[in-house]
Design an enzyme around this catalytic site. Sequence first.
Site, PDB file in Angstrom:
ATOM      1  N   ASP A  67       0.802 -35.931 -36.717  1.00  0.00           N
ATOM      2  CA  ASP A  67       0.876 -34.664 -37.451  1.00  0.00           C
ATOM      3  C   ASP A  67       1.996 -34.657 -38.477  1.00  0.00           C
ATOM      4  OD1 ASP A  67       2.876 -34.639 -35.513  1.00  0.00           O
ATOM      5  OD2 ASP A  67       1.891 -33.133 -34.279  1.00  0.00           O
ATOM      6  N   HIS A 138       0.537 -27.950 -25.807  1.00  0.00           N
ATOM      7  CA  HIS A 138      -0.152 -28.596 -26.935  1.00  0.00           C
ATOM      8  C   HIS A 138       0.073 -30.107 -26.943  1.00  0.00           C
ATOM      9  CE1 HIS A 138       3.522 -27.766 -29.777  1.00  0.00           C
ATOM     10  NE2 HIS A 138       3.654 -28.956 -29.233  1.00  0.00           N
TER      11      HIS A 138
HETATM   12  P1  PGA Z   1       9.396 -32.494 -28.039  1.00  0.00           P
HETATM   13  O1  PGA Z   1       8.060 -31.876 -28.615  1.00  0.00           O
HETATM   14  O2  PGA Z   1       9.099 -33.950 -27.785  1.00  0.00           O
HETATM   15  O3  PGA Z   1      10.409 -32.335 -29.115  1.00  0.00           O
HETATM   16  O4  PGA Z   1       9.744 -31.768 -26.790  1.00  0.00           O
HETATM   17  C1  PGA Z   1       6.851 -32.229 -28.034  1.00  0.00           C
HETATM   18  C2  PGA Z   1       5.721 -31.499 -28.693  1.00  0.00           C
HETATM   19  O5  PGA Z   1       5.913 -30.393 -29.213  1.00  0.00           O
HETATM   20  O6  PGA Z   1       4.603 -32.026 -28.685  1.00  0.00           O
END
Ligand code: PGA
Length: 258
Positions: A67, A138
């Site tokens: 993304d 998510h």
């Molecule tokens: P993070 O985010 O690894 O910074 O906890 C994960 C995500 O939002 O998919």
Amino acid sequence: MRVLIFDNHQEASDAAANIVAEQLNAKPDSVLGLATGSSPVALYERLIEKHRSEGLDFSLVTTFNLDEYIGLSKSDPQSYHAFMHQHLFDYINIAEQNIYLPSGTSENYRAFCQWYEKQIVLAGGIDLQVLGIGTDGHIAFNEPGSSLGSRTRIKTLAEQTRKDNARYFDSVDDVPHYAITMGVGTILEARKILLLAKGKKKAAAIREAVEGPVTAMNTASALQLHPDATLLLDRKAAEELSLKDYFLEIQKKEPKAP
Ligand code: PGA
């Protein structure tokens, strides 16, 4: 779904790095799906170390990132383009032309999304996809309510996600409202999936993803449908699993299992 529970996130990341290294050693021209955020950082550090000390070779590897924020150019320090160079690409021998990330500044997003999906197919599909998980469950930016058959497209970020990611920006107001993201359907086509989760703040999302129903309300739960998905959790992220002891027992017995 294979659930592995480690004493800490570093051990989980080391195990993930060993799986990625096995993949690259078995197939040097592997296609990797990569994630941003804090979850894969220790994995990337370990891969850089393996590149330096063991000669882990990325020269034939192709990568597709999950993304990117809409509105951020490649050179924006908060962009996922910048993140990937800062945390991995600048330190390994990957060919620049083999690196793919969704564009946050396309003039025609619909056409770009179709092009991105096509590049994945032309590369032979993703061999191994790395994922984190949001506090709302998510994967990539497939927020609650996303179709489990979704493809690469633009998503509106949930307020919770914007708050969670505000730590990378000066303030929550600076966090973009939209992102371009691979869909759940795109992710499920990867041949192998590794999901890393660390800390108590992910425990509820992990419980729902592993032990809840398959639901668009927690898009990580769609991994229950995947034949080769491994979750690498630290103890805190695994804390709310009612099957935690069973998963630990399997992990202990697995090397000896028939
Ligand atoms: P993070 O985010 O690894 O910074 O906890 C994960 C995500 O939002 O998919």
